[in-house]
Design an enzyme around this catalytic site. Structure first.
Site, PDB file in Angstrom:
ATOM      1  N   TYR A 121      27.971  31.615  46.688  1.00  0.00           N
ATOM      2  CA  TYR A 121      29.372  31.796  47.079  1.00  0.00           C
ATOM      3  C   TYR A 121      29.750  30.822  48.190  1.00  0.00           C
ATOM      4  O   TYR A 121      30.771  30.137  48.125  1.00  0.00           O
ATOM      5  CB  TYR A 121      29.577  33.248  47.535  1.00  0.00           C
ATOM      6  CG  TYR A 121      31.021  33.629  47.818  1.00  0.00           C
ATOM      7  CD1 TYR A 121      31.817  34.184  46.815  1.00  0.00           C
ATOM      8  CD2 TYR A 121      31.581  33.458  49.085  1.00  0.00           C
ATOM      9  CE1 TYR A 121      33.132  34.552  47.071  1.00  0.00           C
ATOM     10  CE2 TYR A 121      32.894  33.814  49.339  1.00  0.00           C
ATOM     11  CZ  TYR A 121      33.663  34.368  48.340  1.00  0.00           C
ATOM     12  OH  TYR A 121      34.973  34.728  48.602  1.00  0.00           O
TER      13      TYR A 121
ATOM     14  N   LYS B  69      32.431  27.751  47.825  1.00  0.00           N
ATOM     15  CA  LYS B  69      33.648  27.722  48.647  1.00  0.00           C
ATOM     16  C   LYS B  69      33.680  26.458  49.518  1.00  0.00           C
ATOM     17  O   LYS B  69      34.748  25.875  49.700  1.00  0.00           O
ATOM     18  CB  LYS B  69      33.751  28.989  49.500  1.00  0.00           C
ATOM     19  CG  LYS B  69      33.967  30.277  48.686  1.00  0.00           C
ATOM     20  CD  LYS B  69      35.231  30.243  47.844  1.00  0.00           C
ATOM     21  CE  LYS B  69      35.543  31.600  47.191  1.00  0.00           C
ATOM     22  NZ  LYS B  69      36.703  31.518  46.286  1.00  0.00           N
TER      23      LYS B  69
HETATM   24  P1  NAD Z   1      39.255  40.704  43.001  1.00  0.00           P
HETATM   25  O1  NAD Z   1      37.939  41.007  42.428  1.00  0.00           O
HETATM   26  O2  NAD Z   1      40.138  41.800  43.463  1.00  0.00           O
HETATM   27  O3  NAD Z   1      40.097  39.786  42.001  1.00  0.00           O
HETATM   28  C1  NAD Z   1      39.533  38.675  41.381  1.00  0.00           C
HETATM   29  C2  NAD Z   1      40.153  38.505  40.007  1.00  0.00           C
HETATM   30  O4  NAD Z   1      39.553  37.356  39.401  1.00  0.00           O
HETATM   31  C3  NAD Z   1      39.884  39.702  39.071  1.00  0.00           C
HETATM   32  O5  NAD Z   1      41.079  40.118  38.446  1.00  0.00           O
HETATM   33  C4  NAD Z   1      38.892  39.147  38.080  1.00  0.00           C
HETATM   34  O6  NAD Z   1      39.018  39.705  36.788  1.00  0.00           O
HETATM   35  C5  NAD Z   1      39.269  37.670  38.070  1.00  0.00           C
HETATM   36  N1  NAD Z   1      38.189  36.831  37.570  1.00  0.00           N
HETATM   37  C6  NAD Z   1      36.875  36.894  37.856  1.00  0.00           C
HETATM   38  N2  NAD Z   1      36.202  35.998  37.138  1.00  0.00           N
HETATM   39  C7  NAD Z   1      37.101  35.353  36.363  1.00  0.00           C
HETATM   40  C8  NAD Z   1      37.018  34.325  35.391  1.00  0.00           C
HETATM   41  N3  NAD Z   1      35.850  33.757  35.059  1.00  0.00           N
HETATM   42  N4  NAD Z   1      38.155  33.900  34.800  1.00  0.00           N
HETATM   43  C9  NAD Z   1      39.331  34.460  35.116  1.00  0.00           C
HETATM   44  N5  NAD Z   1      39.474  35.440  36.007  1.00  0.00           N
HETATM   45  C10 NAD Z   1      38.366  35.890  36.621  1.00  0.00           C
HETATM   46  O7  NAD Z   1      38.937  39.694  44.201  1.00  0.00           O
HETATM   47  P2  NAD Z   1      39.833  39.137  45.411  1.00  0.00           P
HETATM   48  O8  NAD Z   1      39.216  39.640  46.648  1.00  0.00           O
HETATM   49  O9  NAD Z   1      41.275  39.331  45.181  1.00  0.00           O
HETATM   50  O10 NAD Z   1      39.442  37.605  45.314  1.00  0.00           O
HETATM   51  C11 NAD Z   1      40.328  36.594  44.930  1.00  0.00           C
HETATM   52  C12 NAD Z   1      39.836  35.278  45.514  1.00  0.00           C
HETATM   53  O11 NAD Z   1      39.845  35.360  46.925  1.00  0.00           O
HETATM   54  C13 NAD Z   1      38.408  34.905  45.114  1.00  0.00           C
HETATM   55  O12 NAD Z   1      38.334  33.522  44.876  1.00  0.00           O
HETATM   56  C14 NAD Z   1      37.608  35.283  46.337  1.00  0.00           C
HETATM   57  O13 NAD Z   1      36.427  34.534  46.448  1.00  0.00           O
HETATM   58  C15 NAD Z   1      38.593  34.947  47.428  1.00  0.00           C
HETATM   59  N6  NAD Z   1      38.324  35.611  48.691  1.00  0.00           N
HETATM   60  C16 NAD Z   1      38.246  36.959  48.773  1.00  0.00           C
HETATM   61  C17 NAD Z   1      37.974  37.538  49.995  1.00  0.00           C
HETATM   62  C18 NAD Z   1      37.848  39.015  50.171  1.00  0.00           C
HETATM   63  O14 NAD Z   1      37.332  39.440  51.202  1.00  0.00           O
HETATM   64  N7  NAD Z   1      38.287  39.845  49.239  1.00  0.00           N
HETATM   65  C19 NAD Z   1      37.776  36.728  51.126  1.00  0.00           C
HETATM   66  C20 NAD Z   1      37.882  35.356  51.010  1.00  0.00           C
HETATM   67  C21 NAD Z   1      38.157  34.805  49.771  1.00  0.00           C
END
Ligand code: NAD
Length: 257
Positions: free
Chosen positions: A163, A167
């Site tokens: 991860y 990133k």
């Molecule tokens: P989440 O799990 O709520 O949503 C992620 C979405 O991506 C889901 O709907 C999932 O079905 C979809 N997804 C996963 N793999 C996929 C694929 N191969 N093709 C298409 N869709 C796919 O997660 P989130 O927390 O909303 O994360 C969204 C983004 O934000 C991610 O890139 C994550 O790394 C980043 N992020 C999240 C956090 C956190 O703390 N939640 C922090 C920093 C960055």
């Protein structure tokens, strides 16, 4: 909360793709972009979650469709962009947000297939996306791409090598694409959320761990998807017209320490 009642929407006549729009940060971003008048395409593997996002948008008077897309597959991005342009006539805004947390474990024990999967979705998926999105944007007169990185794009953490590496890669990819298209009216930026309360986090970690993580943020809590969506909106709109190749943290002070 009627979208059509708003006058002077910032994204009127804009067409947007939000990957991973079926949940969490992607959903909140899709809803906010639609609230500002954008026609939004939700690209996600999760049918149910995506349909819920579409319903939330259309019920409020906005415009959205779902195109099932696995962002780790180049051909699916190609089709996604084709179908988006066919349906809405162009492409101006993208939030490359789909991502997974992946397995946990130190490098010496980290599963090889887990590494490959996280890199495929969280890093290659962003490259494949931009590879097909950018030509369509050029034909549409330009636009703005927002890539969802993380605080873990600028600092490490134990047990998440794939991860963290993906990133960090997104930042380099973002800067490079920004340089390549800066004079062609396409801006490319990345966002680095701290820990945000979404299923990605809450499904993976127990309450005590979540409390401990919240305490690592000087603001003293996890962030919300809606807070991150505000930054996505700003970077997507012409209000950020001089911003490209940038990385914005939105982390309650986490990386200031
Ligand atoms: P989440 O799990 O709520 O949503 C992620 C979405 O991506 C889901 O709907 C999932 O079905 C979809 N997804 C996963 N793999 C996929 C694929 N191969 N093709 C298409 N869709 C796919 O997660 P989130 O927390 O909303 O994360 C969204 C983004 O934000 C991610 O890139 C994550 O790394 C980043 N992020 C999240 C956090 C956190 O703390 N939640 C922090 C920093 C960055």
């Amino acid at each position: 909360n009627k979208i059509n009642n708003k006058k002077m929407n910032a994204l009127e006549n804009k067409v947007a793709i939000v990957t991973g729009g079926g949940s969490g940060i992607g959903r909140a971003s899709a809803i906010l972009l639609a609230t500002e008048g954008a026609k939004v395409v939700i690209a996600d593997v999760d049918v149910e979650g995506s349909q819920e996002t579409v319903t939330k948008i259309t019920a409020a008077g906005g415009e959205a469709i779902f195109i099932k897309t696995d962002t780790s597959k180049p051909r699916e991005h190609e089709l996604l962009v084709e179908q988006t342009v066919e349906k809405y006539g162009g492409l101006h805004i993208v939030c490359n947000n789909a991502g997974i947390g992946g397995p946990l474990g130190p490098v010496g024990e980290y599963p090889i297939d887990g590494w490959d999967k996280v890199i495929a979705i969280n890093l290659s998926g962003v490259f494949y996306g931009m590879h097909y999105q950018i030509p369509a944007m050029l034909k549409s007169g330009g636009g703005s791409i927002v890539n969802m990185a993380s605080i873990l794009a600028i600092v490490g953490t134990r047990n998440s090598s794939a991860y963290v590496s993906a990133k960090h890669g997104v930042i380099g990819l973002t800067k490079t694409a920004a340089l390549e298209y800066a004079d062609q009216n396409i801006r490319v930026n990345a966002i680095g959320p701290g820990y945000i309360s979404t299923p990605l986090l809450t499904n993976a970690l127990d309450d005590d761990t979540l409390k401990a993580i919240a305490a690592m943020h000087p603001i003293g809590r996890l962030g919300t998807s809606e807070e991150v969506a505000e930054l996505v909106l700003w970077l997507s709109s012409s209000k950020s017209s001089f911003v490209t190749g940038a990385y914005y943290t939105i982390d309650g002070g986490y990386t200031a320490q």
